[in-house]
Design an enzyme around this catalytic site. Sequence first.
Site, PDB file in Angstrom:
ATOM      1  N   LEU A   1     -39.885   2.314  83.852  1.00 27.72           N
ATOM      2  CA  LEU A   1     -40.033   2.872  82.517  1.00 27.72           C
ATOM      3  C   LEU A   1     -40.796   1.827  81.737  1.00 27.72           C
ATOM      4  CD1 LEU A   1     -36.411   4.225  81.865  1.00 27.72           C
ATOM      5  CD2 LEU A   1     -38.477   5.595  82.175  1.00 27.72           C
ATOM      6  N   ASP A   2     -41.829   2.239  81.016  1.00 27.56           N
ATOM      7  CA  ASP A   2     -42.606   1.241  80.287  1.00 27.56           C
ATOM      8  C   ASP A   2     -41.768   0.626  79.163  1.00 27.56           C
ATOM      9  OD1 ASP A   2     -42.947   2.743  77.829  1.00 27.56           O
ATOM     10  OD2 ASP A   2     -44.557   3.871  78.777  1.00 27.56           O
ATOM     11  N   GLU A   3     -42.292  -0.410  78.577  1.00 25.87           N
ATOM     12  CA  GLU A   3     -41.554  -1.188  77.575  1.00 25.87           C
ATOM     13  C   GLU A   3     -41.047  -0.329  76.418  1.00 25.87           C
ATOM     14  OE1 GLU A   3     -42.228  -5.413  75.158  1.00 25.87           O
ATOM     15  OE2 GLU A   3     -43.920  -4.471  76.203  1.00 25.87           O
TER      16      GLU A   3
END
Length: 194
Positions: free
Chosen positions: A52-54
Amino acid sequence: MSLVKTIHRHFIIYKPYGYLSQFSSNASKQQSKKFLGALHDFPEGIMAIGRLDEKSEGLLLLTTDGKMSDFINSQKVEKEYYAQVNGAITDEAIEQLSKGVEIGFDGKKYMTKPCAVFKLDNIPELPTRSKKIRDDRHGPTTWVSITLNEGKFRQVRKMTSAVGFSTLRLVRVRVGNIHLANMQVGEVIAVDGF
């Protein structure tokens, strides 16, 4: 000759907004970043299954079993996301998303696979995000559910943007038959297997 069976460890975590889906980094430009290793004392060899991206949050599976990771990352396992989008999403946009839209990936055009998309009737009961999202005084927002069998880099964000509704908040709520349920942000649960 005896064969020793490797005992793998598995965890589910509610990845908070602002954390990277990795455990640490030696890169100088990432020293100010937040990593999953700060949330729990994970065993050696642990890996995130998918990322999951930041700026995304929600359900993240962790394992020491590379074969399990490969299977869950395959297109055989569904991943469901709740996305809060900017604006009152139209039925036409939902239909476009469900049929597939063209996005950019690795410098090339990519057509997403058909997927299940629907507008949520109610705002989902999720923990408050650490970074405030603008409220409806600045225009309407809509929550949608998007269920994919693929996972290109920032795919959901690119998909909603492609139909004119940028994503304000993105939460993965399900991987296969594992649900985020009532987990709290940053909560880590050890499980027997997936």
